[in-house]
Scaffold this motif. Structure first.
Motif, short mmCIF file in Angstrom:
data_model
loop_
_atom_site.label_atom_id
_atom_site.label_comp_id
_atom_site.label_asym_id
_atom_site.label_seq_id
_atom_site.Cartn_x
_atom_site.Cartn_y
_atom_site.Cartn_z
N ARG A 98 0.29 -5.50 4.42
CA ARG A 98 -0.21 -5.61 3.05
C ARG A 98 -1.63 -5.07 3.05
O ARG A 98 -2.29 -5.04 4.09
N TYR A 99 -2.12 -4.67 1.87
CA TYR A 99 -3.40 -3.97 1.79
C TYR A 99 -4.26 -4.49 0.64
O TYR A 99 -3.76 -4.85 -0.41
N TRP A 151 -6.31 -4.10 5.89
CA TRP A 151 -4.87 -4.37 6.02
C TRP A 151 -4.68 -5.80 6.53
O TRP A 151 -5.57 -6.36 7.16
N VAL A 211 -1.42 -13.69 -0.25
CA VAL A 211 -0.82 -12.48 0.32
C VAL A 211 -0.05 -11.71 -0.77
O VAL A 211 -0.05 -10.48 -0.79
N GLU A 212 0.56 -12.45 -1.69
CA GLU A 212 1.35 -11.81 -2.75
C GLU A 212 0.50 -10.96 -3.68
O GLU A 212 1.01 -10.03 -4.31
N LEU A 240 -1.82 -8.96 -2.68
CA LEU A 240 -2.20 -7.73 -1.98
C LEU A 240 -1.20 -6.62 -2.29
O LEU A 240 -0.07 -6.87 -2.69
N ASP A 267 1.42 -3.58 -1.55
CA ASP A 267 2.36 -3.16 -0.51
C ASP A 267 2.01 -1.72 -0.14
O ASP A 267 1.06 -1.13 -0.69
#
Length: 126
Positions: free
Chosen positions: A8-9, A15, A111-112, A114, A116
């Motif tokens: 993820r970025y 990253w 995290v969601e 970030l 893809d």
């Protein structure tokens, strides 16, 4: 330019690799190519708390010094000691050898938010 699909970025070019409740964080191949030759990496201490969007360290290149922004929140549980002696690893292996810190996630839902790989590729194409 390599943008591994399993990562993820952040929009700040960090990253994130999720491994259970731990997140490994580094800078992207795009970021290191923009910075040029990395000569120094400053990282937080183990047990430091970091929060999304806050500066957690910096990378110094022959061109400039750039802040590192936390893409997730948590407690630093590991730092990549190799980078203090070999900062050039950031240029040579941004996704494998040059992870910077590992964080025990305090809010895994972050995290969601970030990007893809496709979202990050679109960002750097702008």
């Amino acid at each position: 330019m390599s943008v591994p699909a399993q990562l993820r970025y952040s929009k700040e070019h960090e990253w994130v690799k999720i491994d259970g409740s731990k997140a490994y964080i580094g800078i992207t191949e795009f970021a290191q190519s923009e910075l040029g030759d990395i000569v120094f990496v400053e990282l937080p201490e183990v047990d430091a708390d970091i929060a999304v969007g806050e500066v957690f360290g910096n990378v110094e290149s022959v061109k400039t010094v750039s802040d590192l922004y936390a893409p997730v929140s948590g407690k630093v549980v590991e730092i990549n000691e190799e980078l203090s002696d070999s900062p050039e690893l950031v240029n040579e292996s941004p996704y494998e050898g040059a992870w910077m810190i590992a964080v025990e996630l305090s809010n895994p839902e972050e995290v969601e938010a970030l990007l893809d790989a496709a979202g990050y590729e679109a960002l750097i194409a702008e």
